[in-house]
Design a protein around this motif. Sequence first.
Motif, PDB file in Angstrom:
ATOM      1  N   ASP A  13       0.902  -1.135  -0.030  1.00 18.87           N
ATOM      2  CA  ASP A  13      -0.181   0.230  -0.003  1.00 18.87           C
ATOM      3  C   ASP A  13       0.682   1.465  -0.080  1.00 18.87           C
ATOM      4  O   ASP A  13       0.488   2.210  -0.687  1.00 18.87           O
ATOM      5  N   LEU A  14       1.838   1.198   0.901  1.00 14.42           N
ATOM      6  CA  LEU A  14       2.920   2.414   0.823  1.00 14.42           C
ATOM      7  C   LEU A  14       3.532   2.643  -0.460  1.00 14.42           C
ATOM      8  O   LEU A  14       3.555   3.784  -1.161  1.00 14.42           O
ATOM      9  N   ALA A  15       3.846   1.510  -1.094  1.00 14.80           N
ATOM     10  CA  ALA A  15       4.371   1.638  -2.519  1.00 14.80           C
ATOM     11  C   ALA A  15       3.375   2.059  -3.505  1.00 14.80           C
ATOM     12  O   ALA A  15       3.704   3.064  -4.611  1.00 14.80           O
ATOM     13  N   LYS A  16       2.207   1.644  -3.427  1.00 16.24           N
ATOM     14  CA  LYS A  16       1.260   2.479  -4.031  1.00 16.24           C
ATOM     15  C   LYS A  16       1.066   3.698  -4.048  1.00 16.24           C
ATOM     16  O   LYS A  16       0.936   4.589  -5.115  1.00 16.24           O
ATOM     17  N   LEU A  22      11.260   3.790  -2.805  1.00 18.29           N
ATOM     18  CA  LEU A  22      10.842   4.552  -1.603  1.00 18.29           C
ATOM     19  C   LEU A  22      11.576   4.003  -0.350  1.00 18.29           C
ATOM     20  O   LEU A  22      11.663   2.768  -0.105  1.00 18.29           O
ATOM     21  N   TYR A  23      11.962   4.879   0.530  1.00 16.40           N
ATOM     22  CA  TYR A  23      12.669   4.562   1.938  1.00 16.40           C
ATOM     23  C   TYR A  23      11.396   4.738   2.748  1.00 16.40           C
ATOM     24  O   TYR A  23      10.736   5.761   2.783  1.00 16.40           O
ATOM     25  N   VAL A  24      10.969   3.784   3.701  1.00 14.41           N
ATOM     26  CA  VAL A  24       9.855   3.822   4.543  1.00 14.41           C
ATOM     27  C   VAL A  24      10.524   3.640   5.814  1.00 14.41           C
ATOM     28  O   VAL A  24      11.340   2.712   6.201  1.00 14.41           O
ATOM     29  N   TYR A  25      10.236   4.435   6.951  1.00 14.63           N
ATOM     30  CA  TYR A  25      10.833   4.304   8.408  1.00 14.63           C
ATOM     31  C   TYR A  25       9.350   4.150   9.185  1.00 14.63           C
ATOM     32  O   TYR A  25       8.509   4.784   9.330  1.00 14.63           O
ATOM     33  N   ASP A  26       9.952   3.391  10.221  1.00 13.27           N
ATOM     34  CA  ASP A  26       9.004   2.868  11.300  1.00 13.27           C
ATOM     35  C   ASP A  26       9.292   3.729  12.664  1.00 13.27           C
ATOM     36  O   ASP A  26      10.341   3.577  13.173  1.00 13.27           O
ATOM     37  N   VAL A 270      18.672   3.632  14.049  1.00  9.00           N
ATOM     38  CA  VAL A 270      17.749   3.548  12.694  1.00  9.00           C
ATOM     39  C   VAL A 270      17.913   2.714  11.680  1.00  9.00           C
ATOM     40  O   VAL A 270      16.868   2.428  10.995  1.00  9.00           O
ATOM     41  N   SER A 271      18.697   1.561  11.781  1.00 12.39           N
ATOM     42  CA  SER A 271      18.891   0.564  10.605  1.00 12.39           C
ATOM     43  C   SER A 271      17.588  -0.136  10.461  1.00 12.39           C
ATOM     44  O   SER A 271      17.028   0.014   9.308  1.00 12.39           O
ATOM     45  N   GLU A 272      17.147  -0.735  11.485  1.00 17.57           N
ATOM     46  CA  GLU A 272      16.290  -1.667  11.435  1.00 17.57           C
ATOM     47  C   GLU A 272      14.711  -0.944  11.160  1.00 17.57           C
ATOM     48  O   GLU A 272      13.737  -1.626  10.891  1.00 17.57           O
ATOM     49  N   SER A 273      14.675   0.470  11.633  1.00 18.85           N
ATOM     50  CA  SER A 273      13.326   1.065  11.415  1.00 18.85           C
ATOM     51  C   SER A 273      13.193   1.262   9.709  1.00 18.85           C
ATOM     52  O   SER A 273      11.983   1.284   9.347  1.00 18.85           O
ATOM     53  N   GLY A 274      13.983   1.099   9.098  1.00 20.47           N
ATOM     54  CA  GLY A 274      14.128   1.469   7.496  1.00 20.47           C
ATOM     55  C   GLY A 274      13.764   0.244   6.524  1.00 20.47           C
ATOM     56  O   GLY A 274      14.279  -0.821   6.771  1.00 20.47           O
ATOM     57  N   THR A 275      13.026   0.369   5.793  1.00 18.99           N
ATOM     58  CA  THR A 275      12.791  -0.622   4.553  1.00 18.99           C
ATOM     59  C   THR A 275      12.655   0.202   3.169  1.00 18.99           C
ATOM     60  O   THR A 275      12.203   1.216   2.950  1.00 18.99           O
ATOM     61  N   PHE A 276      13.478  -0.496   2.284  1.00 20.56           N
ATOM     62  CA  PHE A 276      13.699   0.159   0.940  1.00 20.56           C
ATOM     63  C   PHE A 276      12.718  -0.526  -0.024  1.00 20.56           C
ATOM     64  O   PHE A 276      12.639  -1.994   0.131  1.00 20.56           O
ATOM     65  N   LEU A 277      11.893   0.213  -0.481  1.00 22.35           N
ATOM     66  CA  LEU A 277      10.890  -0.515  -1.472  1.00 22.35           C
ATOM     67  C   LEU A 277      11.094  -0.163  -3.016  1.00 22.35           C
ATOM     68  O   LEU A 277      11.272   1.174  -3.221  1.00 22.35           O
ATOM     69  N   ALA A 278      11.100  -1.127  -3.664  1.00 26.54           N
ATOM     70  CA  ALA A 278      11.361  -0.791  -5.225  1.00 26.54           C
ATOM     71  C   ALA A 278      10.463  -1.879  -5.906  1.00 26.54           C
ATOM     72  O   ALA A 278      10.101  -2.949  -5.410  1.00 26.54           O
ATOM     73  N   GLU A 279      10.273  -1.377  -7.292  1.00 25.99           N
ATOM     74  CA  GLU A 279       9.447  -2.400  -8.102  1.00 25.99           C
ATOM     75  C   GLU A 279       9.870  -3.199  -9.095  1.00 25.99           C
ATOM     76  O   GLU A 279      11.140  -2.690  -9.543  1.00 25.99           O
ATOM     77  N   THR A 280       9.774  -4.261  -9.424  1.00 28.73           N
ATOM     78  CA  THR A 280      10.296  -5.191 -10.465  1.00 28.73           C
ATOM     79  C   THR A 280      10.084  -4.806 -11.673  1.00 28.73           C
ATOM     80  O   THR A 280       8.834  -4.671 -12.159  1.00 28.73           O
TER      81      THR A 280
END
Length: 410
Positions: A13-16, A22-26, A270-280
């Motif tokens: 949903d975040l990617a959409k 996109l970098y997303v952080y918690d 901060v390392s684990e708070s972040g997820t990097f999202l990319a599209e195939t």
Amino acid sequence: MAYYSIQNIPLTDLAKEFGTPLYVYDADKIREKISVLRAAFEGIDLTIKYAAKANTNLSILRLMRENGVDMDVVSPQELEIGLIAGYEGSNITFTPSGVHFSEIEYAVSKGAIVNLDNLSVLEKFGQTYGSSQPCLIRIKPHVFGGGNEKIMTAHPESKFGISIHQKAEILSIVEQYNINVIGLHQHTGSDIKDGKTFEQAASALFDFAYDFKDLQIIDLGGGFKVPYSPEDPGVNMLEVGQIMSNAFRAFCQKYGRELRLWVEPGKFLVSESGTFLAETNVVKRDPVKTFVGINSGLNHLIRPMMYGSYHYIFNASNQDSSKQEDYRVTGYICETDTFSFDFNGKQNERLLNKVKEGDIIALANAGAYGFTMASHYNSRFLPAEVLVDGGKARVIRRRETLEDILRNQE
Ligand code: LLP
């Protein structure tokens, strides 16, 4: 480790909503890590100096500040961003390496406390300020520690710090100019999980410290290793905190005074708070291997190509693990551009839930040294950044446009 959602918001949903890459952080994860760190040093007068180089987004810095975390910076620009985020100069330490003296003067003018790591700079500091400004001195303890040679900072050949073997020279300069040395500092390296390494570095610094009579602070740096996969143990923070706390207490007792302890973690917070999202973009079936080509590259997350770093990778669009395949996950940059490395720093294949074009690929541990090390290579836009807090996602850095890239060009 395959977290398909952050605070109940699915990654897809975040990617959409915000687009990719996109970098997303918690935000909750960051708060949790701050609490763990504090608990690890319970009973000690601890100040956390967040190593801002890991992630300098203003909203992340504000979150740190709101949670009582100070800052460690390495450039006037990081310092400036810290002030904009609401920090007082006095809550910021400037720990530069090999910078022009004018940057140190600038930091002093903003009220920051400087951390000096070179004899000639210490001398200039004395000549310029005498005893009027406090400073820390960064020591090189000659200790080996760190995940790879590029991120080891305390071994004998490292450029960082003043060697413990130059104590006489340091003391002579300090005495000559009556320099107000309020603290001693050392930082061993990054990705250290072994309590013994921290203990060894700390004890080298403590042994060194007795000749400095007016200390208020001991700064033991950062470098606490985070877990990079479900099987990879990060640092046992409570255990390491206890080891360091005990050593620190014993030192204070022998020194004859209670001092304050500073630590400077970047990754740990901060390392684990972040997820990097990319599209195939493409699934490329080659006779030798199958590639998953995503809409990003080393321009956005350079750690794998730069250090051979391992990032846990998963298919955020497919939670069905009954059909998995080996994929080499690659970027679109015009040179070897691989995201999937094994723990020995070699490019490898990852077993992912079957990937089809359009699927969102997620890389974990993207909160530290991800965006801050991103570049415009291939004239690609930098990714956007999103912070999820209180169950809501908001953009904390908008996606770039061509105007951003052209702004300063003629
Ligand atoms: N203090 C000093 C003086 C440092 O130089 C560093 C990191 C830290 C604290 C924070 O270290 P941490 O807790 O984040 O390990 N780009 C590399 C890491 C470079 C670290 C440089 N100095 C990476 O992505 O692995």
